[in-house]
Design a protein around this motif. Structure first.
Motif, PDB file in Angstrom:
ATOM      1  N   LYS A  89       0.822  -1.215   0.000  1.00 21.21           N
ATOM      2  CA  LYS A  89       0.000   0.000   0.000  1.00 21.21           C
ATOM      3  C   LYS A  89       0.854   1.261   0.000  1.00 21.21           C
ATOM      4  O   LYS A  89       0.496   2.265  -0.634  1.00 21.21           O
ATOM      5  N   PHE A  90       1.989   1.204   0.719  1.00 16.14           N
ATOM      6  CA  PHE A  90       2.900   2.354   0.800  1.00 16.14           C
ATOM      7  C   PHE A  90       4.315   1.889   0.452  1.00 16.14           C
ATOM      8  O   PHE A  90       5.168   1.735   1.339  1.00 16.14           O
ATOM      9  N   PRO A  91       4.599   1.687  -0.813  1.00 11.42           N
ATOM     10  CA  PRO A  91       5.891   1.099  -1.194  1.00 11.42           C
ATOM     11  C   PRO A  91       7.092   2.007  -0.937  1.00 11.42           C
ATOM     12  O   PRO A  91       8.221   1.527  -0.866  1.00 11.42           O
ATOM     13  N   TYR A  92       6.856   3.312  -0.783  1.00 13.88           N
ATOM     14  CA  TYR A  92       7.981   4.234  -0.601  1.00 13.88           C
ATOM     15  C   TYR A  92       7.959   4.895   0.776  1.00 13.88           C
ATOM     16  O   TYR A  92       8.569   5.948   0.977  1.00 13.88           O
ATOM     17  N   ALA A  93       7.280   4.261   1.724  1.00 16.22           N
ATOM     18  CA  ALA A  93       7.221   4.804   3.080  1.00 16.22           C
ATOM     19  C   ALA A  93       8.495   4.507   3.870  1.00 16.22           C
ATOM     20  O   ALA A  93       8.954   5.331   4.659  1.00 16.22           O
ATOM     21  N   LEU A  94       9.102   3.330   3.665  1.00 18.88           N
ATOM     22  CA  LEU A  94      10.222   2.899   4.493  1.00 18.88           C
ATOM     23  C   LEU A  94      11.417   3.853   4.426  1.00 18.88           C
ATOM     24  O   LEU A  94      11.951   4.241   5.483  1.00 18.88           O
ATOM     25  N   PRO A  95      11.902   4.267   3.259  1.00 18.49           N
ATOM     26  CA  PRO A  95      13.033   5.200   3.263  1.00 18.49           C
ATOM     27  C   PRO A  95      12.717   6.528   3.929  1.00 18.49           C
ATOM     28  O   PRO A  95      13.593   7.142   4.536  1.00 18.49           O
ATOM     29  N   ASN A  96      11.459   6.968   3.862  1.00 22.98           N
ATOM     30  CA  ASN A  96      11.087   8.218   4.510  1.00 22.98           C
ATOM     31  C   ASN A  96      10.979   8.059   6.018  1.00 22.98           C
ATOM     32  O   ASN A  96      11.284   8.997   6.768  1.00 22.98           O
ATOM     33  N   ILE A  97      10.561   6.896   6.481  1.00 26.35           N
ATOM     34  CA  ILE A  97      10.540   6.641   7.921  1.00 26.35           C
ATOM     35  C   ILE A  97      11.961   6.648   8.482  1.00 26.35           C
ATOM     36  O   ILE A  97      12.236   7.240   9.537  1.00 26.35           O
ATOM     37  N   VAL A  98      12.873   6.004   7.773  1.00 31.40           N
ATOM     38  CA  VAL A  98      14.279   5.996   8.210  1.00 31.40           C
ATOM     39  C   VAL A  98      14.847   7.413   8.200  1.00 31.40           C
ATOM     40  O   VAL A  98      15.566   7.821   9.124  1.00 31.40           O
ATOM     41  N   SER A  99      14.523   8.198   7.182  1.00 31.44           N
ATOM     42  CA  SER A  99      14.984   9.592   7.131  1.00 31.44           C
ATOM     43  C   SER A  99      14.423  10.408   8.290  1.00 31.44           C
ATOM     44  O   SER A  99      15.122  11.259   8.866  1.00 31.44           O
ATOM     45  N   ALA A 100      13.158  10.148   8.649  1.00 32.43           N
ATOM     46  CA  ALA A 100      12.553  10.845   9.783  1.00 32.43           C
ATOM     47  C   ALA A 100      13.266  10.509  11.084  1.00 32.43           C
ATOM     48  O   ALA A 100      13.382  11.359  11.983  1.00 32.43           O
TER      49      ALA A 100
END
Length: 618
Positions: free
Chosen positions: A272-283
């Motif tokens: 559902k959110f394929p590009y959420a993981l790199p942004n979570i790590v960046s956060a």
């Protein structure tokens, strides 16, 4: 007597030097016993000289003054009637290294976010709407890239004024910027449409004016020009570190369900959110930077240094709680007619701390320069040249990853239909690299840059000077932009439409990147130094850096949008190199503009109550 300060430093031969000075009309002396011997310092106010007597365990003494040496045990060091030569500035010589490291890590968190995004932006936009053509995707990528800087254009100058105010200061603005970027990063990762992603990119840009403020803080920590070539290279260096780590991080973590189907293929969340993981790590990186700034970063605004800082107070209490040693090491300002060293690093007892409170840091100005008087001739000319540099660099950063991701030209299915390449100008297509290889290519760019910034730039800048090294490096950009589009026609070991592979393509890639990164390595820190030193008055230092960031943001907004449009137009008409050759023209304009720029001293206008700062004169 206005106050006094002294400095103790251990040199390479385990000797100790102490410099004692004060702002009165009479001279003073001070001796300090150390484990290695006795140190005596004397400042002659009449001749405006500092005399430092250094003794070691062997009894040998050096006197540093206008001329001459003193000896112990009947021998001299370096010959009689000679002056000890000043050593070349090294990284270890920079003042307040802990604060500079903290500023560097703070800045690093943001390039990690931006470069991580670039490695998968093309594929993110494809995921938003798979029916879009490559030319439309290129235009959307330019808009998305420019939205962050467009929002900064409207707010960076405001954040600079807030940072210069007596009610907020530098640290408050940096905390707001980190928090806003962290929120926008999380929102971007969970976006499911182009307009949602655009909103969160604008939010991050509007709340972030940190680049200008961090540059201001570096200039207030490192006031002497001989340190500037190293101190001001720290922020561009973080960009290169971000280019190395960010794209790899984004390429590995983006679309885990598609990239690693055996492990994450059944995960509903990642589907559902394929590009959420790199942004979570960046956060997470941003949150760590946020806490580090709140707990440990010192305020550098002259009028706010004595204001209570709850974050640093908490950090000190936690340090005492978890440390067995209650003897602390603090920085104490040095008040001297010779400003060659601003700070000292000494173990401080409670009595020493009371003494330092008795003589607080002097404010270098009492009157603030009106906003209308900021725009001197040199400020305007420096900003003019700055605009051209930021424009083509921002466009390159936006188009580079798009060009790497653009599919290779396929003669069997030409796009546009019926097109046949005609060298040397009529050709189209990109390299067709997937996200992981885009990350490697961008990491290569960063690795070249950071190596040159660490080992090459400070030495050549010291030898050639800021302005000359800046002008010479500007000559490299037109050359690099002219050659970059020809990567699309470098022979590959695989047939189209497969991605370009083989040693030849990577050698060519490294070659053009070396030219571009060499120019950027010298241009960015030199441009920052010139902006810093063109400041007409110390009271508007943050405002000037904020204005420069606003101007840079405007250039980085217009450039990527126009570049994305021209790139898409070139793809659809078989002229992919058109936009890069246009960038070469902009770079030539920047080179021409540089010949009207001169390096200022950071204090062109004097107001009543200003303190003489000899550092501005080097």
């Amino acid at each position: 007597m206005r106050g006094r300060g002294y400095e103790a430093a251990e040199n390479d031969e385990n000797e100790y030097e102490v410099v004692l000075s004060h702002g009165g009309d009479d001279s003073d002396t001070q001796s300090v016993d150390t484990e290695e011997g006795v140190v005596l310092s004397y400042e002659d106010e009449v001749d405006d000289q500092d005399v430092a007597l250094v003794t070691s365990g062997s009894g040998l003494a050096d006197v540093e003054a206008g001329a001459g040496t003193a000896e112990g045990n009947g021998s001299t060091r370096g010959g009689s009637n000679s002056v000890k030569k000043q050593k070349d500035v090294a990284w270890r010589d920079l003042p307040k290294k802990k604060q500079l490291v903290l500023i560097t890590l703070t800045r690093l968190s943001e390039p990690l976010v931006q470069t991580s995004l670039q490695s998968y932006m093309f594929y993110l936009l494809k995921w938003f709407d798979p029916e879009l053509s490559d030319s439309i995707i290129s235009r959307q990528a330019g808009i998305l890239q420019a939205s962050f800087t467009a929002a900064q254009f409207f707010t960076a100058m405001i954040w600079g004024r807030v940072a210069d105010s007596n009610w907020a200061g530098r640290k408050t603005v940096i905390l707001i910027g980190l928090l806003g970027t962290m929120i926008s990063c999380i929102g971007f990762g969970f976006s499911t449409s182009f307009y949602q992603a655009l909103f969160f990119r604008c939010l991050g840009g509007a709340t972030n004016g940190n680049v200008g403020v961090l540059r201001t803080m570096i200039s207030e920590i490192v006031r002497e020009k001989k340190y500037q070539s190293r101190a001001f290279v720290l922020l561009p260096m973080t960009f290169n570190i971000g280019i190395i780590v960010g794209p790899i991080l984004g390429g590995i973590l983006s679309d885990p369900a598609g990239s690693y189907p055996e492990t994450f293929g059944n995960s509903t969340f990642f589907q559902k959110f394929p590009y959420a993981l790199p942004n979570i790590v960046s956060a997470v990186f941003l949150s760590v930077a946020l806490m580090g700034v709140w707990l440990f970063l010192e305020e550098t605004h002259d009028a706010l240094r004595d204001r209570r800082d709850y974050g640093r107070t908490l950090a000190k209490k936690l340090g005492v709680l978890f440390s067995r040693q209650h003897n602390t090491v603090n920085y104490t300002p040095l008040h001297s007619r010779n400003k060659s060293t601003d700070t000292e690093l000494l173990p401080m007892s409670p009595e020493d701390h009371q003494l330092s409170q008795k003589y607080p840091p002097r404010c270098r100005y009492t009157t603030r320069l009106p906003f209308r008087r900021i725009f001197t001739r040199n400020v305007c000319l420096t900003f003019f040249a700055h605009f051209f540099l930021a424009s083509h660099l921002g466009t390159f950063n936006s188009l580079w990853f798009v060009f790497l991701s653009t599919p290779v030209y396929n003669p069997a299915k030409p796009d546009p239909p019926g097109f046949h390449p005609t060298l040397p100008f009529r050709f189209t297509g990109g390299l067709g690299l997937p996200p992981r290889f885009v990350g490697i290519a961008m990491a290569l760019l960063g690795a070249i840059g950071i190596t040159m910034q660490l080992f090459l730039y400070p030495r050549l800048s010291a030898r050639l000077g800021t302005v000359l090294s800046w002008r010479l490096c500007l000559c490299l950009f037109p050359l690099a932009y002219t050659f970059i589009p020809y990567l699309a026609i470098v022979p590959s070991t695989t047939e189209p439409p497969s991605q370009k592979t083989g040693p030849l393509i990577w050698v060519a890639l490294a070659g053009v990147l070396f030219i571009q990164v060499t120019g950027r390595t010298f241009a960015l820190p030199a441009q920052t130094i010139l902006v810093n030193n063109c400041t007409p008055h110390l009271s508007v230092l943050g405002t000037v850096h904020g204005l420069a960031q606003s101007l840079s943001s405007f250039a980085r907004t217009v450039g990527p949008v126009a570049g994305g449009f021209l790139y898409g137009l070139g793809l659809s008409h078989g002229l992919v190199g058109g936009v890069f050759w246009a960038m070469a023209g902009v770079a030539v304009c920047g080179l021409v503009a540089s010949f009207w720029v001169k390096e200022g001293n950071g204090h062109e206008i004097w107001l009543e109550g200003d303190e003489d700062d000899e550092n501005s004169n080097g």
